[in-house]
Each structure stands twice: as structure tokens, then as C-alpha cells.
Enzyme design. Sequence first.
Site, short mmCIF file in Angstrom:
data_model
loop_
_atom_site.label_atom_id
_atom_site.label_comp_id
_atom_site.label_asym_id
_atom_site.label_seq_id
_atom_site.Cartn_x
_atom_site.Cartn_y
_atom_site.Cartn_z
N GLY A 166 -9.32 -21.29 -6.30
CA GLY A 166 -8.65 -20.11 -6.80
C GLY A 166 -7.40 -19.72 -6.04
N GLY A 167 -6.85 -20.64 -5.24
CA GLY A 167 -5.57 -20.36 -4.60
C GLY A 167 -5.67 -19.58 -3.30
CD GLU A 202 -5.67 -31.05 -2.86
OE1 GLU A 202 -4.73 -30.64 -3.58
OE2 GLU A 202 -6.86 -30.86 -3.14
CE LYS A 239 -7.41 -21.33 -15.90
NZ LYS A 239 -8.81 -21.73 -15.99
CD GLU A 290 -11.02 -24.82 -8.50
OE1 GLU A 290 -11.54 -23.76 -8.85
OE2 GLU A 290 -10.30 -24.92 -7.49
NE ARG A 294 -15.76 -19.39 -14.85
CZ ARG A 294 -14.97 -19.81 -13.87
NH1 ARG A 294 -15.48 -20.18 -12.73
NH2 ARG A 294 -13.66 -19.85 -14.04
NE ARG A 339 -7.43 -15.48 -19.41
CZ ARG A 339 -8.11 -15.94 -18.38
NH1 ARG A 339 -8.32 -15.16 -17.34
NH2 ARG A 339 -8.58 -17.17 -18.38
C1 MV4 Z 1 -1.98 -27.58 -5.83
C2 MV4 Z 1 -0.66 -27.48 -6.27
C3 MV4 Z 1 0.20 -28.49 -5.92
N1 MV4 Z 1 -0.23 -29.52 -5.14
N2 MV4 Z 1 -2.36 -28.62 -5.07
C4 MV4 Z 1 -3.42 -23.28 -7.25
C5 MV4 Z 1 -4.79 -22.78 -7.47
C6 MV4 Z 1 -5.72 -23.81 -6.98
N3 MV4 Z 1 -6.86 -23.92 -7.82
C7 MV4 Z 1 -4.90 -25.06 -6.93
N4 MV4 Z 1 -3.54 -24.67 -7.05
C8 MV4 Z 1 -2.55 -25.57 -6.85
N5 MV4 Z 1 -2.90 -26.65 -6.13
C9 MV4 Z 1 -1.50 -29.55 -4.74
N6 MV4 Z 1 -1.90 -30.58 -3.99
C10 MV4 Z 1 -0.30 -26.39 -7.04
C11 MV4 Z 1 -1.23 -25.42 -7.33
C12 MV4 Z 1 -0.79 -24.30 -8.12
C13 MV4 Z 1 -1.35 -24.03 -9.37
C14 MV4 Z 1 -2.37 -24.79 -9.91
C15 MV4 Z 1 -2.91 -24.51 -11.14
C16 MV4 Z 1 -2.42 -23.43 -11.86
C17 MV4 Z 1 -1.43 -22.65 -11.35
C18 MV4 Z 1 -0.87 -22.93 -10.10
C19 MV4 Z 1 0.15 -22.13 -9.60
C20 MV4 Z 1 0.68 -22.41 -8.40
C21 MV4 Z 1 0.21 -23.51 -7.65
#
Ligand code: MV4
Length: 505
Positions: A166-167, A202, A239, A290, A294, A339
Site C-alpha cells: 500500500g505504499g 527493488e 484508486k 502483491e 479478498r 469512486r
Molecule cells: C513500485 C513502483 C516503481 N518501482 N515499485 C506503490 C504502491 C505499492 N503497492 C507499490 N507501488 C509502487 N511500487 C517499483 N519497484 C511504483 C509504485 C507506485 C504505484 C504503483 C501502483 C499504483 C500506483 C503507484 C503510484 C506511485 C508509485
Amino acid sequence: MPKIRKILIANRGEIAIRVMRTCKELGIATVAVYSEADRSALHVRMADQAYFVGPPPSRESYLVQDRILEAAKKSGADAIHPGYGFLSENASFVRACEKAGILFIGPPASAMDAMGEKTRARQNMIKAGVPVVPGTAEPIATEEEARAYAEKIGFPIMLKAAGGGGGKGMRRVENLQEFSSAWRGAKGEALNAFGNDAVYIEKYLEKPHHVEIQVFADQHGTVVHLNERECSAQRRHQKVVEETPSPILSPEMRAKMGAVAVQAAKAVNYVGAGTVEFLVDVHRNFYFLEMNTRLQVEHPVTEWVTGLDLVALQIKVAEGEKLPFTQAPTPHGHAIEVRIYAEDPARNFMPSPGRIQYLRVPGGPNVRDDSGVYAGYTVPNFYDPMISKLSVWAPTRTEAIARAQRALSEYVVKGITTNTRYLKAIVGHPEFVGGDYDTSFLTREHNTLLGQDDPQLQEVALLASAVFAHQRDQKRAKTLPQKAGAAASAGGMSPWRLGLRTRRR
Ligand code: MV4
């Protein structure tokens, strides 16, 4: 296995109502739970029975396992549907349900354990042959080791909390100079959010797409995918708009990602509804991010294009029935969900709880409003401010966009501020319409989407008005005898009157 006759829905708002609707259609009785803040909530009114579970903070009500189980026992419910959030991905709750002899409608605790922690999930996926974002499989012990690894795979890299997704506890690192502060920042945030300061590395992917695959598994070993959802329109890891099919997936890529998602679910002996999230890079490589164990908020778009009722499927799978299909259904047409939040985009998306004075929800062909509120209801400030999900279907993406805009235009909520105008700006934005928007879209286009023009144009408007006012004053000084007060009334011309509006109303 016996049929389920009564389900307790361990949730509130729109998702509790969503689950109850299917229960009613299946002839299953429904039990609501509610906190002090939810006495007059719609989900309580719609249920056959309702049990009070505690004070407004969810820690003291919706998250108290014993309270929920006690309500289930008292009501005679034979199963619990957790919705999303709250206890939906809590393996210890699944075990407590089992102990209490109440069926949990969701995956087994072991599958949650296998996917809950990011590093454990990565290890399981690597073992199963699922592509993961290049990086470490284990948390990194020391900053020195982390630096060495980052130099090896090359910057930019991402530090991520091992404990959860979830960031939270996430830091992009550009170079060695930034490393120390990012390392400490990520660790501190991880400890705070997950009670675990473990961090791993990563490779950083630039401007990825977020594409997720819906999977479904029964108790007889059948695992299928139900195609993808494009979820790249996110703000601060929330989202905002979801659609299916993803405008960037070819049928071949859909089949490939679907097969990998099924592989992932099989590797953890998954049962029920789940979602495998992927990041898709600019070269269209995809990597496991991930798994959400659910039913998700955005499941209606999948329901639109598959014609399935995912909650009904969850219930049937929990009862031990076999899935009625063994292959992914070909998506039919296009669906978009937006949403609706009780929040004010102009005030940094501040929640806007309060009384809904008037409510008119959209209707017409192929429009669905999954709402948790009603006119006269007061939106409490204790919970997520999402009040509804509006979803539409049309034969093509272009028509679905037009329908989403039409439906959003019909939405009237008085008394509280909502984000409907912001949502309309998103689905009408050329980048969204073009279909190749990535996860940076909402942040990058923030000002445009809020109806604020380019700040440079605002400056031009201001300068133009000053010049205009000056010229006018010069002219007046020549033609009119100077009167008291004339200088004051000849003040600056507003940019509004030049037709250069700085802000849409
Ligand atoms: C990342 C990425 C770029 N590179 N991982 C954000 C939430 C988390 N679940 C994973 N996320 C990210 N992981 C790597 N190696 C960029 C994001 C990301 C992102 C991912 C999905 C949806 C929106 C996002 C917004 C900013 C960054």
C-alpha cells in the site's frame, strides 16, 4: 457441505450493502454489525438483523474479533462475509472463525499468511516461477549491505517495507548521497505502519501501469482468472478510476498475465476470490507486486464484462460447490468505475463529512450505483469517506467514457462536497481518453484536473489586467477632470473580466 442460511456481514457502507443484495437474491438471511457512529447507517436498515459492536473507532468495534464472533453466534449466522478492509485479510480472524465453527467466506488463513508479507510473498512467487520486480527476496540487515546491493543493480532503486504493501514505508532512492536518509525514513515508516522495520530493495520502474488480475478458485483445485482491471488512475496509492479491459493489454498479454495469476494462486492453495496485482513497465514487461486475498472495491467492472455475480460465486465456493466454468470468459464490452468520495478536491481532498440534504443518483441504461448513503443521512467522520461507486458498461470504451460522463452529470449530492467534478475531469482528460495513462497521471495532471489553468497563464492574465487598468487610467486622466474617488474606482481590472478565468467554477 450444508447450505449457508444466514450470513453476518462484518463491514459497513456500500460493500456491506453490496453483499446483502446478493444474499437476498439467494434467499440467505443477513446480519449487520454497527458501531455507535453507524446507528442510522443504510447497511443497518437493509439487514434482517443488526448487532451493536462498540464505539465509533473501528479499533473498538469493526476490528474487535470477539465482538464480531459474539454477534455471529447470538444471531445464529453460519457464515461471515468480511467485505474489504477491516478483518478481511486477517489470518488470525480466519482461525478464530474456524474455532468458533463459523464459516469464513474467503481464502484459508494459510493463503493469507503466504501473501501477507511482501518478502514472503516474493519468495513464494519466485519459487512458483512468477516474475517479480527485480530485487532482493529477503529483508536487508544493514545499511552497508543495502548500499552495496543498490550499486550492484543500479539506481534508481526502491526501498520497500517487508511487512506490508500500500505504499507505506516506500522510498525511491536516486543515488548514494540520498541513501542514508531514505534508509532511515523507510525503516521508521515501516515500523510505524507494520510494527516491523524490515526493508528490502527493488529496482525502480519508471511510470509503471497498475494492472491486476481477478482470480477465483474453488475447493476442488480449479483456479481460473476473470481477466484484468486497469487501475493506474491512483492518487496517493488510492484508486480513483478503474476500468476493464485494460486499454494497454493485447489478448496475448491478457492470456499470459492471466495464466501467471492462476499460477500464483495455485502456489498458495488459494480458495475464493483474489486479486493478483502487477506492475507493467514501459516495455510491457509485467511483474508480480502483491496479492489481495479478498473481494476488491473495484469488482463491479469485472462483473459488468463477465456477467458474473462475484459475491454469489464466493458464497457458492464457500459452500463447497464447483466453479461453473474452467476457463476465463472473454470480456464482453467495456466497464468503468469511478469512486465517489465525500471530500473536497479544492481543499487538498479533505474529507467532507456531514448531512446529505438532497441526493439524486444517476440511472438509465447500463449504469450501476453502489451506494452506502441516502438523503438525510449524516456521513460520519470516522471511516473512509467513499460514499458510492458509480460504474457503467457500454459496448466500446469510447461509449463507456461518454456514459460515465453522462452518469456523473446526473449525480447530485447536496449538503456535503464530493469529488464528482474531479472524476468528470479525469474521464474527459485527453490522456485518459487516449488510454495510455500510467500511475503518474493523476499527480502530473493535478492542476488541470482541479480546473486550475497553467500558473504561467494566470500570471499573463494578471499582467494583462494591470496594463489594461493603466491604459484606462491614462485615458481618463486626459479626458476627465480629476474627481475625488476616481482613482479608487479605477482600481485593477480583474482577470475574470478579461475572460481569462483562473479557476473553473
Ligand atoms: C513500485 C513502483 C516503481 N518501482 N515499485 C506503490 C504502491 C505499492 N503497492 C507499490 N507501488 C509502487 N511500487 C517499483 N519497484 C511504483 C509504485 C507506485 C504505484 C504503483 C501502483 C499504483 C500506483 C503507484 C503510484 C506511485 C508509485
